[in-house]
Design an enzyme around this catalytic site. Structure first.
Site, mmCIF file in Angstrom:
data_model
loop_
_atom_site.group_PDB
_atom_site.id
_atom_site.type_symbol
_atom_site.label_atom_id
_atom_site.label_comp_id
_atom_site.label_asym_id
_atom_site.label_seq_id
_atom_site.Cartn_x
_atom_site.Cartn_y
_atom_site.Cartn_z
ATOM 1 N N ARG A 65 -0.688 15.226 10.240
ATOM 2 C CA ARG A 65 -1.719 14.214 10.554
ATOM 3 C C ARG A 65 -2.923 14.979 11.088
ATOM 4 O O ARG A 65 -2.822 15.704 12.087
ATOM 5 C CB ARG A 65 -1.201 13.240 11.604
ATOM 6 C CG ARG A 65 -2.310 12.379 12.194
ATOM 7 C CD ARG A 65 -1.807 11.231 13.035
ATOM 8 N NE ARG A 65 -1.233 10.199 12.189
ATOM 9 C CZ ARG A 65 -1.044 8.929 12.567
ATOM 10 N NH1 ARG A 65 -1.383 8.536 13.792
ATOM 11 N NH2 ARG A 65 -0.524 8.051 11.738
ATOM 12 N N CYS A 91 -1.624 -2.182 9.541
ATOM 13 C CA CYS A 91 -0.814 -0.970 9.746
ATOM 14 C C CYS A 91 -0.443 -0.760 11.195
ATOM 15 O O CYS A 91 0.495 -0.029 11.488
ATOM 16 C CB CYS A 91 -1.548 0.242 9.184
ATOM 17 S SG CYS A 91 -3.106 0.621 10.044
ATOM 18 N N GLN A 101 1.702 5.113 4.998
ATOM 19 C CA GLN A 101 1.528 3.696 5.343
ATOM 20 C C GLN A 101 1.447 2.868 4.069
ATOM 21 O O GLN A 101 1.995 1.762 3.974
ATOM 22 C CB GLN A 101 0.256 3.507 6.179
ATOM 23 C CG GLN A 101 0.028 2.090 6.628
ATOM 24 C CD GLN A 101 0.976 1.659 7.738
ATOM 25 O OE1 GLN A 101 1.110 2.341 8.734
ATOM 26 N NE2 GLN A 101 1.627 0.520 7.562
ATOM 27 N N HIS A 146 -4.049 7.352 4.030
ATOM 28 C CA HIS A 146 -2.814 7.159 4.810
ATOM 29 C C HIS A 146 -1.702 6.762 3.830
ATOM 30 O O HIS A 146 -1.198 5.631 3.852
ATOM 31 C CB HIS A 146 -3.043 6.067 5.866
ATOM 32 C CG HIS A 146 -2.048 6.072 6.989
ATOM 33 N ND1 HIS A 146 -0.993 6.966 7.079
ATOM 34 C CD2 HIS A 146 -1.939 5.267 8.092
ATOM 35 C CE1 HIS A 146 -0.300 6.713 8.169
ATOM 36 N NE2 HIS A 146 -0.850 5.699 8.801
ATOM 37 N N ARG A 164 7.967 1.825 7.510
ATOM 38 C CA ARG A 164 7.494 3.222 7.555
ATOM 39 C C ARG A 164 8.703 4.163 7.457
ATOM 40 O O ARG A 164 8.695 5.134 6.712
ATOM 41 C CB ARG A 164 6.734 3.490 8.864
ATOM 42 C CG ARG A 164 5.406 2.767 9.005
ATOM 43 C CD ARG A 164 4.410 3.222 7.962
ATOM 44 N NE ARG A 164 4.213 4.672 7.975
ATOM 45 C CZ ARG A 164 3.405 5.335 8.819
ATOM 46 N NH1 ARG A 164 2.674 4.670 9.690
ATOM 47 N NH2 ARG A 164 3.292 6.660 8.766
ATOM 48 N N ASP A 195 -7.632 -3.656 9.379
ATOM 49 C CA ASP A 195 -7.312 -2.463 10.178
ATOM 50 C C ASP A 195 -8.343 -2.386 11.295
ATOM 51 O O ASP A 195 -9.346 -3.128 11.288
ATOM 52 C CB ASP A 195 -7.362 -1.211 9.275
ATOM 53 C CG ASP A 195 -6.943 0.064 9.995
ATOM 54 O OD1 ASP A 195 -6.259 -0.023 11.033
ATOM 55 O OD2 ASP A 195 -7.316 1.157 9.522
#
Ligand code: CP
Ligand code: NVA
Length: 311
Positions: free
Chosen positions: A108, A270, A138, A135, A298, A230
């Site tokens: 990440r 998310c 996700q 991402h 996830r 988001d």
């Protein structure tokens, strides 16, 4: 021809073909059912997986650690001041060291270019667990969740309202690859990247998906099966928070906006959610909200991904 993902990287969802996305989702569905039935397969016994975090995380860190443990692998977490790339060594040198201990590297970070460099250098699979631009893990969990709830992906109308950020890019790729009807609505000046929209449009031409990008939240949500949003200020944009609150206020997902969707439209996010900003308490707590299913998925999606990359 048999589809295999052994040895591959996942830096953006568009690294995978529609058949490869299907393989990950089918594997996740069947591994999830097998786990619930009490099966305890540990195909990655003896392996180690580096989990590097240059930004904060709750879901991604815990879900990857648990996925590794359930597969029999040892997760090795590097974060904060211990983060792998914090001591002046070149990115390439660190990648060449990590591959001597670990069968995969999950990273990440901020710039997509760092992921590209690690993937170019390391001879083990590299997975993007969030960058400024994408991402994909996700995205896999969200596709899995939508398919669980609606029983299909092809033709599903997904509206994303808010910032044209890493999640918007991920829905553009994921929807294009699975034949969805993706509508994105952002305030002017916060559109998704032109290159990602063009790439998604090119993929859509091969899958029957539809891609539309605009500035009208209600028009995007009209008849949608899925309404997504988001945070309005992503990690690294904290200084812009106040200014963004003003620009994004018409893009809040509230009950009025949800009522523009199809009957029974689902709400996805998310997480972490900023209640009262991009989504109201009423929507995230309503029956249409499947945000905690996404969070659980996830782990199932990443378990499937790791087992396929390392098979
Ligand atoms: N959704 C997600 O990636 O959450 P974290 O930032 O907590 O990992
Ligand atoms: N767009 C958000 C997603 C967090 C999971 C961010 O990058 O901070």
């Amino acid at each position: 021809m048999t589809t295999t993902l052994a040895g591959r990287d996942l830096l953006t969802l568009s690294d995978f073909s529609p058949a490869e996305i299907r393989l990950v989702l089918d594997t996740a569905h069947s591994q999830k059912a097998a786990w619930a039935a009490g099966e305890r397969d540990v195909p990655l016994t003896g392996m180690a997986i580096a989990l590097i975090f240059e930004k904060p995380s709750v879901r991604t860190r815990v879900s990857f650690e648990v996925a590794c443990a359930r597969l029999g692998a040892t997760p090795v977490v590097l974060s904060g001041s211990d983060s792998a790339f914090s001591r002046g060594e070149t990115v390439a040198d660190t990648a060449r060291v990590l591959e001597r201990y670990c069968e995969a590297i999950v990273l990440r970070t901020f710039e997509q270019a760092k992921l590209d460099e690690v993937a170019r250098t390391a001879r083990v699979p590299v997975v993007n667990s969030l960058s400024d631009d994408h991402h994909p893990c996700q995205g896999l969990a969200d596709l899995l969740t939508i398919e669980e709830h609606l029983g299909r992906l092809e033709g599903v109308k997904l509206a994303y309202v808010g910032d044209g950020n890493n999640m918007a890019h991920t829905y553009l790729h994921g929807g294009a690859l699975t034949g969805m009807d993706v509508r994105i609505a952002t305030p002017p000046g916060f559109e998704p990247s032109t290159s990602v929209v063009e790439e998604a449009t090119a993929i859509a031409a091969t899958t029957g998906a539809r891609i539309a990008v605009g500035h009208d939240a209600a028009a995007a949500v009209e008849g949608a099966d899925i309404v997504a949003t988001d945070t309005w200020a992503s990690m690294g944009q904290e200084d812009e928070h106040a200014e963004r609150l003003r620009a994004f206020a018409p893009f809040r997902v509230d009950e009025t906006l949800m009522s523009c969707g199809a009957g029974g439209a689902l709400f996805i996010h998310c997480l972490p959610a900023h209640r009262g900003e991009e989504v109201t308490d009423e929507v995230i707590e309503s029956e249409c909200s499947v945000v905690f299913d996404q969070a659980e998925n996830r782990m199932h999606a990443q378990k499937a991904l790791l087992s396929l990359l390392l098979s």
